[in-house]
Write a protein that holds these residues in place. Structure first.
Motif, PDB file in Angstrom:
ATOM      1  N   THR A   1      12.961  -0.962  -5.322  1.00  0.00           N
ATOM      2  CA  THR A   1      13.429  -2.280  -5.749  1.00  0.00           C
ATOM      3  C   THR A   1      13.007  -3.368  -4.754  1.00  0.00           C
ATOM      4  OG1 THR A   1      15.325  -1.102  -6.616  1.00  0.00           O
ATOM      5  CG2 THR A   1      15.431  -3.493  -6.637  1.00  0.00           C
ATOM      6  N   ALA A   2      13.021  -3.050  -3.477  1.00  0.00           N
ATOM      7  CA  ALA A   2      12.654  -4.053  -2.478  1.00  0.00           C
ATOM      8  C   ALA A   2      11.194  -4.466  -2.634  1.00  0.00           C
ATOM      9  CB  ALA A   2      12.902  -3.510  -1.081  1.00  0.00           C
ATOM     10  N   GLY A   3      10.353  -3.494  -2.930  1.00  0.00           N
ATOM     11  CA  GLY A   3       8.947  -3.812  -3.165  1.00  0.00           C
ATOM     12  C   GLY A   3       8.787  -4.684  -4.396  1.00  0.00           C
ATOM     13  N   ALA A   4       9.576  -4.363  -5.435  1.00  0.00           N
ATOM     14  CA  ALA A   4       9.540  -5.184  -6.646  1.00  0.00           C
ATOM     15  C   ALA A   4       9.958  -6.613  -6.321  1.00  0.00           C
ATOM     16  CB  ALA A   4      10.446  -4.585  -7.715  1.00  0.00           C
TER      17      ALA A   4
ATOM     18  N   ALA B   1       0.827  -1.206   0.000  1.00  0.00           N
ATOM     19  CA  ALA B   1       0.000   0.000   0.000  1.00  0.00           C
ATOM     20  C   ALA B   1       0.860   1.256   0.000  1.00  0.00           C
ATOM     21  CB  ALA B   1      -0.945  -0.005   1.211  1.00  0.00           C
ATOM     22  N   GLU B   2       2.063   1.132   0.563  1.00  0.00           N
ATOM     23  CA  GLU B   2       2.920   2.307   0.621  1.00  0.00           C
ATOM     24  C   GLU B   2       3.769   2.480  -0.628  1.00  0.00           C
ATOM     25  OE1 GLU B   2       5.265   2.393   4.116  1.00  0.00           O
ATOM     26  OE2 GLU B   2       3.521   2.536   5.434  1.00  0.00           O
ATOM     27  N   LEU B   3       3.815   1.462  -1.476  1.00  0.00           N
ATOM     28  CA  LEU B   3       4.730   1.483  -2.611  1.00  0.00           C
ATOM     29  C   LEU B   3       4.022   1.634  -3.944  1.00  0.00           C
ATOM     30  CD1 LEU B   3       6.870  -1.542  -1.389  1.00  0.00           C
ATOM     31  CD2 LEU B   3       7.409   0.860  -1.098  1.00  0.00           C
ATOM     32  N   ASP B   4       2.801   1.146  -4.000  1.00  0.00           N
ATOM     33  CA  ASP B   4       2.103   1.116  -5.282  1.00  0.00           C
ATOM     34  C   ASP B   4       0.661   1.530  -5.038  1.00  0.00           C
ATOM     35  OD1 ASP B   4       2.468  -0.369  -8.199  1.00  0.00           O
ATOM     36  OD2 ASP B   4       0.399  -0.442  -7.432  1.00  0.00           O
ATOM     37  N   PRO B   5       0.114   2.357  -5.922  1.00  0.00           N
ATOM     38  CA  PRO B   5      -1.274   2.807  -5.703  1.00  0.00           C
ATOM     39  C   PRO B   5      -2.275   1.645  -5.620  1.00  0.00           C
ATOM     40  CG  PRO B   5      -0.437   3.448  -7.872  1.00  0.00           C
ATOM     41  CD  PRO B   5       0.726   2.974  -7.087  1.00  0.00           C
ATOM     42  N   GLY B   6      -1.937   0.555  -6.258  1.00  0.00           N
ATOM     43  CA  GLY B   6      -2.880  -0.564  -6.250  1.00  0.00           C
ATOM     44  C   GLY B   6      -2.800  -1.423  -5.011  1.00  0.00           C
ATOM     45  N   ALA B   7      -1.798  -1.151  -4.144  1.00  0.00           N
ATOM     46  CA  ALA B   7      -1.575  -1.980  -2.962  1.00  0.00           C
ATOM     47  C   ALA B   7      -1.452  -3.459  -3.367  1.00  0.00           C
ATOM     48  CB  ALA B   7      -2.657  -1.760  -1.918  1.00  0.00           C
ATOM     49  N   TRP B   8      -2.246  -4.325  -2.713  1.00  0.00           N
ATOM     50  CA  TRP B   8      -2.163  -5.759  -3.003  1.00  0.00           C
ATOM     51  C   TRP B   8      -2.996  -6.170  -4.207  1.00  0.00           C
ATOM     52  CZ3 TRP B   8       0.240 -10.197  -1.069  1.00  0.00           C
ATOM     53  CH2 TRP B   8       1.205  -9.960  -0.065  1.00  0.00           C
ATOM     54  N   SER B   9      -3.801  -5.257  -4.745  1.00  0.00           N
ATOM     55  CA  SER B   9      -4.715  -5.686  -5.811  1.00  0.00           C
ATOM     56  C   SER B   9      -3.989  -6.247  -7.049  1.00  0.00           C
ATOM     57  CB  SER B   9      -5.665  -4.554  -6.195  1.00  0.00           C
ATOM     58  OG  SER B   9      -4.994  -3.594  -6.949  1.00  0.00           O
ATOM     59  N   PRO B  10      -2.780  -5.746  -7.428  1.00  0.00           N
ATOM     60  CA  PRO B  10      -2.110  -6.373  -8.570  1.00  0.00           C
ATOM     61  C   PRO B  10      -1.873  -7.872  -8.353  1.00  0.00           C
ATOM     62  CG  PRO B  10      -1.052  -4.290  -8.085  1.00  0.00           C
ATOM     63  CD  PRO B  10      -2.052  -4.541  -6.983  1.00  0.00           C
ATOM     64  N   TYR B  11      -1.529  -8.239  -7.119  1.00  0.00           N
ATOM     65  CA  TYR B  11      -1.290  -9.653  -6.866  1.00  0.00           C
ATOM     66  C   TYR B  11      -2.570 -10.463  -7.099  1.00  0.00           C
ATOM     67  CZ  TYR B  11      -0.560 -14.050  -4.522  1.00  0.00           C
ATOM     68  OH  TYR B  11      -0.500 -15.390  -4.266  1.00  0.00           O
ATOM     69  N   PHE B  12      -3.682  -9.944  -6.567  1.00  0.00           N
ATOM     70  CA  PHE B  12      -4.927 -10.710  -6.729  1.00  0.00           C
ATOM     71  C   PHE B  12      -5.426 -10.676  -8.172  1.00  0.00           C
ATOM     72  CE2 PHE B  12      -4.829  -9.879  -2.150  1.00  0.00           C
ATOM     73  CZ  PHE B  12      -4.871 -11.188  -1.725  1.00  0.00           C
ATOM     74  N   ASN B  13      -5.122  -9.562  -8.873  1.00  0.00           N
ATOM     75  CA  ASN B  13      -5.440  -9.547 -10.306  1.00  0.00           C
ATOM     76  C   ASN B  13      -4.660 -10.629 -11.042  1.00  0.00           C
ATOM     77  OD1 ASN B  13      -7.279  -7.477 -10.263  1.00  0.00           O
ATOM     78  ND2 ASN B  13      -5.746  -5.875 -10.603  1.00  0.00           N
ATOM     79  N   SER B  14      -3.375 -10.751 -10.698  1.00  0.00           N
ATOM     80  CA  SER B  14      -2.550 -11.781 -11.326  1.00  0.00           C
ATOM     81  C   SER B  14      -3.114 -13.173 -11.054  1.00  0.00           C
ATOM     82  CB  SER B  14      -1.117 -11.717 -10.797  1.00  0.00           C
ATOM     83  OG  SER B  14      -0.351 -10.865 -11.593  1.00  0.00           O
ATOM     84  N   LEU B  15      -3.522 -13.367  -9.798  1.00  0.00           N
ATOM     85  CA  LEU B  15      -4.059 -14.667  -9.418  1.00  0.00           C
ATOM     86  C   LEU B  15      -5.329 -14.973 -10.220  1.00  0.00           C
ATOM     87  CD1 LEU B  15      -2.979 -16.627  -7.373  1.00  0.00           C
ATOM     88  CD2 LEU B  15      -4.602 -15.736  -5.702  1.00  0.00           C
ATOM     89  N   LYS B  16      -6.204 -13.944 -10.326  1.00  0.00           N
ATOM     90  CA  LYS B  16      -7.439 -14.123 -11.101  1.00  0.00           C
ATOM     91  C   LYS B  16      -7.108 -14.435 -12.556  1.00  0.00           C
ATOM     92  CE  LYS B  16     -10.079 -10.650  -9.120  1.00  0.00           C
ATOM     93  NZ  LYS B  16     -10.782  -9.385  -9.286  1.00  0.00           N
ATOM     94  N   LEU B  17      -6.174 -13.627 -13.108  1.00  0.00           N
ATOM     95  CA  LEU B  17      -5.770 -13.809 -14.503  1.00  0.00           C
ATOM     96  C   LEU B  17      -5.248 -15.229 -14.722  1.00  0.00           C
ATOM     97  CD1 LEU B  17      -4.927 -12.773 -17.346  1.00  0.00           C
ATOM     98  CD2 LEU B  17      -2.792 -11.997 -16.324  1.00  0.00           C
ATOM     99  N   ALA B  18      -4.394 -15.678 -13.806  1.00  0.00           N
ATOM    100  CA  ALA B  18      -3.772 -16.990 -13.983  1.00  0.00           C
ATOM    101  C   ALA B  18      -4.811 -18.106 -13.875  1.00  0.00           C
ATOM    102  CB  ALA B  18      -2.666 -17.181 -12.945  1.00  0.00           C
ATOM    103  N   ILE B  19      -5.721 -17.966 -12.892  1.00  0.00           N
ATOM    104  CA  ILE B  19      -6.730 -19.013 -12.710  1.00  0.00           C
ATOM    105  C   ILE B  19      -7.669 -19.068 -13.917  1.00  0.00           C
ATOM    106  CG2 ILE B  19      -8.756 -19.671 -11.346  1.00  0.00           C
ATOM    107  CD1 ILE B  19      -7.208 -18.640  -8.873  1.00  0.00           C
ATOM    108  N   LEU B  20      -8.121 -17.881 -14.349  1.00  0.00           N
ATOM    109  CA  LEU B  20      -9.038 -17.863 -15.496  1.00  0.00           C
ATOM    110  C   LEU B  20      -8.357 -18.391 -16.752  1.00  0.00           C
ATOM    111  CD1 LEU B  20     -10.915 -14.485 -14.996  1.00  0.00           C
ATOM    112  CD2 LEU B  20     -11.832 -16.793 -14.798  1.00  0.00           C
TER     113      LEU B  20
END
Lengths: 566, 388
Positions: free
Chosen positions: A528-531, A344-363
């Motif tokens: 970089t650490a967040g990446a 949340a402190e590093l990216d405007p999307g916070a954790w949502s990119p991770y869950f988007n990736s998970l959704k994308l991968a599952i679908l």
């Protein structure tokens, strides 16, 4: 007489039955899907490269401009040069590793194979992030470079070596695993020296694998985006150029030109490889005696040393990024913490990119597997509409020759086009799923075809004679028999959708940014650490999926597949 | 998969419908299967060339021929699996030429068995029954009945992989028969089995077919199989039907050199017609029962089965007695095959089978002179130029 004459005039066609109707509809749907998902985006890219910013046709003007701008066309040499160097280094390294895994009696082969495959479960840029931690401006081993910089071609080549190593290894292990022991026995009986046996028996046997591995690695390096983006510094390559043109300068026409140029080496490599592989004859006849490696203490010890060295390096390079993601403040405060995972402190999307990736991968995994396997079934096992099936097969094989970045660009132009009714999907998860599926279609398609070819070709005939509809035989017999391959395809699509950067970089929307993009953005912003933390999440997820697959295989599948046991 | 091209000058029997000789198994009236002018091409290759054939109800017919002759193509056209390009097919008076396989009425057994490996034996046999809205108990009863019929009543819970090849083929047979089809198609059903199992299954299939009275067509390249199982044999070559007849007709009265050579073994030698029932072989005149309509002076080919060569009881009155030298003797178990070189016709070799009995009685040895007779009624006359 006239009746028979009439009948002879018409060629006989079977009356449309329920089965035939379903099959024809299926083939039409498949061709339609592949046409929209593969052919039209590529066509959009091609036509865009001949248009100006207003969409007017301007012939080769964009290309002329490209080749009269040295900063742009120098990237071609940069890309090719980096790809050749990487290939020249990776292939011998991987060959020796594969040789150790297949032709010696060394212990722990499975473990070392698994370790070498680890990079497959991470986005390509993970190795680049690790190298930055080790040799970058804040790197703990920076002094090892004697004042040289990791940002540039050196960094790209080293990172590419780690990224491409497992891809080459898989091909070479397959090539070396199959060998006819009789050839070695004959050579031995004729008193041939070991080096000559290696030159005249081992190498020719692996020739096609070696060629294939060379082209695969070359194409991967030329077309990879993530590594050059993270560690390339001021060193421009084609993939980063395309990104800069489209995302940085909004110059879509020039982006399309770069995309087309990016397509050329990949397409040439693909074509040459196909032509060479076509000449391959089955070296291994049905009567071949499989080669059993013999113990040779000296050789085995040397190769164990080698395998441990390479395996160790891979572990270190992957492990560094994972470790660094838990470090409070590299390299000054090495205490462990989870602060880098507070996205949340590093990216405007916070954790949502991770869950988007998970959704994308599952679908992609689920929908993609259903489409690919059913499509391959229609192509391989039905006999109607031969032209439609040939087109479907061609379109299914096409993505292999198209870099992810290129297909991603094609999607941008295609889905964005004002005339396209599908543009309401721009930036949605739907487009990302279809794009990922198109990008990884070929390997999944080939896997499905291989599994289907092993099934008795008469099942469809038998069920027709028993008046059982074809879809019933498909669901009750074909799919259960092919279940291992079906799950392989699902895992392949899942892992690749999770780790891909290049094909989705242009396509995400505000709500659908995925983890791999978040990594690029955090790295760009200096986090970089967040990446590294986000990359670690991807690796953990991909590895968990693979582990789950292995466990499922052991526990559930063996029970479901009781009919295989004698 | 290329067919040997039929050479010119051979009698073309095919394009005319082959008449059904009155069969003794009660077949009468309209044929059960009626095939007219069937043609099938694969690109430039003609796999079936204007084929017509009738099969009567309850008959067991074998399509016999070398690989690539069109026999499997014909079977698959009858099934509707690979529809013909031209021509019509009627089953039980119904024109099925354009119908998909599921709308025809047949059961089929393949060389590969094509059993569903993930289904139990019982599920395989019942596969076609489940679809017909029958109750579970009714299906189970039928499955048990069929498995009993093929002698596998105790195997119903096993999977195909746990059965032997012969057992798997019986399951495939039971599955094909489960829906009580009017026509049973067998595509080289015994080829994948080893010799002993093949012999046993041959008898089983034949007796099962007799018991059920189901019209059956079997494709095979094994002449012995065809001779022992079929009511009638259809010999095919290069997309054409060469001859249709009972096994003994096919064997005793082959109408072409191809049939004579393909079914059983036969020695061929070139000769010339010297009279209405006289042929000249080198310097030897031989009488034959029928010169086959060839005029005097025609170049012909004479065929003779090795077992027809006579050795015993030859006297001055015996027709076609000739002096020969025994060139070689090959021991083949129950009999010996000799190559005989007639003194009067240099360069000619006649094959002769001598029983072990005869070898013992006459003490035939390699290199000796031997007088043999070539019975006139055993000499078959064919046009020259036919393939050997």
């Amino acid at each position: 007489m006239s009746a028979t004459a009439l009948q002879q005039g018409n060629s006989i066609k079977a009356r449309i039955s329920r089965d035939a109707l379903v099959i024809r509809l299926g083939i039409v749907a498949l061709v339609g899907f592949l046409f929209v998902a593969v052919a039209l985006p590529l066509w959009s890219l091609l036509s865009k490269s001949f248009q100006n910013g207003k969409g007017e046709f301007i012939g080769l003007a964009n290309y002329v401009q490209y080749f009269s701008t040295p900063t742009l066309f120098h990237s071609i040499f940069n890309s090719l040069w980096v790809a050749v160097i990487t290939t020249v280094i990776v292939i011998p390294l991987a060959f020796l590793y594969a040789y150790a895994l297949t032709r010696t009696k060394m212990p722990g082969k499975g473990l070392f194979y698994a370790v070498a495959l680890l990079p497959l479960f991470a986005p390509s840029l993970l190795s680049a992030i690790s190298l930055i931690y080790l040799f970058g401006n804040q790197g703990i081993l920076k002094s090892w470079l004697f004042g040289g910089s990791i940002y540039g071609p050196i960094g790209i080549v080293i990172a590419q070596i780690f990224y491409c190593f497992p891809q080459a290894l898989i091909i070479l292990v397959a090539a070396l695993a199959l060998a006819d022991a009789r050839l070695y026995e004959v050579a031995d009986a004729l008193g041939t020296t070991k080096p000559r046996i290696f030159r005249t028996v081992t190498l020719p046997g692996a020739k096609f694998g070696l060629i294939n591995a060379c082209f695969v690695v070359f194409t991967l390096v030329v077309t990879d985006f993530g590594i050059a983006k993270v560690i390339g510094g001021q060193f421009n390559v084609l993939a980063t150029d395309a990104y800069k043109q489209v995302v940085g300068q909004q110059n879509f026409s020039m982006g399309a030109v770069v995309g087309m140029i990016l397509l050329i080496p990949a397409a040439i490599a693909f074509t040459i490889d196909r032509l060479v592989q076509r000449r391959q004859v089955a070296l291994l006849s049905a009567r071949a005696v499989p080669l059993e490696p013999k113990t040779n203490p000296l050789r085995d010890a040397a190769l164990i040393g080698y395998v441990m060295l390479i395996g160790g390096l891979i572990t270190i390079v992957l492990g560094t990024a994972v470790w660094a993601s838990f470090i409070t403040y590299w390299p000054y405060n090495l205490t462990l913490s989870l602060k880098n995972y507070n996205f949340a402190e590093l990216d405007p999307g916070a954790w949502s990119p991770y869950f988007n990736s998970l959704k994308l991968a599952i679908l992609t995994g689920i929908i993609g597997t259903a489409i690919v396997f059913t499509g391959a079934y229609l192509v391989e096992k039905t006999k109607l509409a031969p032209a439609g099936r040939a087109i479907a097969h061609l379109l299914a094989m096409l993505p292999m020759a198209v870099p992810g970045l290129v297909i991603g660009l094609g999607y941008v132009f295609f889905v964005n086009a004002p005339w396209n009714p599908l543009n309401i999907f721009y930036g949605t998860l739907t487009v990302l799923v279809v794009n990922c599926l198109a990008h990884f279609y070929t390997v999944a398609h080939i896997t499905a075809l291989t599994a289907l070819k092993q099934i008795d070709p008469e099942f469809e005939s038998v069920s027709a004679s028993l008046k059982v509809p074809i879809w019933r035989t498909y669901t009750r017999v074909t799919v259960p028999i092919c279940l291992p391959a079906v799950i392989d395809i699902a895992i392949y699509l899942f892992v690749n959708a999770l780790t891909t950067v290049s094909s989705v970089i242009f396509l995400y929307g505000a709500q659908t940014k995925v983890a791999s993009i978040a990594i690029v953005h955090m790295d760009e912003a200096g986090f970089t650490a967040g990446a590294a933390a986000m990359a670690t999440m991807i690796v953990l997820t991909a590895l968990s999926a693979k582990l789950l697959h292995v466990l499922l295989d052991k526990l559930v599948l063996t029970r479901l597949q009781a009919w295989r046991r004698r | 998969m290329t067919c040997p091209r039929r050479e010119r000058g051979q009698k073309k029997i095919m394009s005319t419908t082959v008449k059904v000789t009155g069969k003794s198994n009660g077949a009468s009236g309209a044929p059960f299967l009626r095939i007219r002018n069937l043609t099938k091409r694969f690109g430039a290759f003609t796999a079936l060339n204007d084929v017509s054939l009738d099969v009567m109800k309850g008959e067991f017919v074998c399509f016999l021929g070398p690989s690539g002759c069109g026999k499997t193509t014909l079977l698959r056209a009858i099934a509707g699996l690979d529809p013909q390009d031209e021509g019509t097919i009627e089953i039980a008076g119904r024109d099925v030429s354009r119908l998909p396989p599921a709308a025809r009425d047949f059961g089929i057994v393949f060389q590969s068995y094509a059993l569903f490996p993930n289904l139990s034996v019982a599920a395989n046999v019942g596969y076609g029954l489940v679809n017909r809205r029958k109750g579970r108990s009714e299906i189970n009863a039928r499955v048990r009945e069929l498995l009993t019929l093929v002698g596998l009543a105790d195997q119903e819970t096993k999977y195909p992989v746990q059965l032997s090849g012969g057992q798997q083929q019986r399951v495939a047979l039971a599955r094909a028969l489960a829906t009580a089809p009017g026509l049973l198609l067998l595509d080289e059903p015994l080829s994948a089995l080893d010799a002993r199992v093949r012999l046993r299954l041959r008898d089983e299939i034949k007796s099962l077919q007799r018991r059920l009275g189901v019209t059956t067509i079997m494709v095979t390249h094994d002449q012995e199989e065809a001779l022992s199982m079929a009511d009638r044999i259809v010999v095919m070559n290069a997309g054409l039907i060469d001859q249709v007849g009972t096994p003994s007709d096919i064997y005793r009265k082959p109408e072409s050199a191809f049939v004579a050579d393909f079914v059983g073994s036969m020695t061929f030698f070139d000769a010339e017609v010297a009279g209405p029932s006289q042929v000249r072989l080198g310097g030897i005149d031989l009488s034959c029962s029928d010169a086959g309509g060839f005029i005097k002076g025609s170049a012909v080919r004479i065929g003779l089965r090795p077992e027809e060569v006579k050795v015993r009881n030859i006297d001055a009155a015996t027709a076609n007695a000739i002096d020969t030298r025994v060139a070689t003797l090959d021991f083949l178990g129950p009999f010996c095959r000799a190559q005989l070189h007639p003194s009067g016709a240099p360069g000619v070799t006649i094959l002769a089978d001598f029983s072990a009995n005869l070898m013992r009685d006459l003490k035939v040895e390699q290199g000796q002179q031997l007088t043999v007779a070539l019975p006139p009624e055993a000499l078959r006359i064919f046009a020259r130029g036919a393939p050997r």
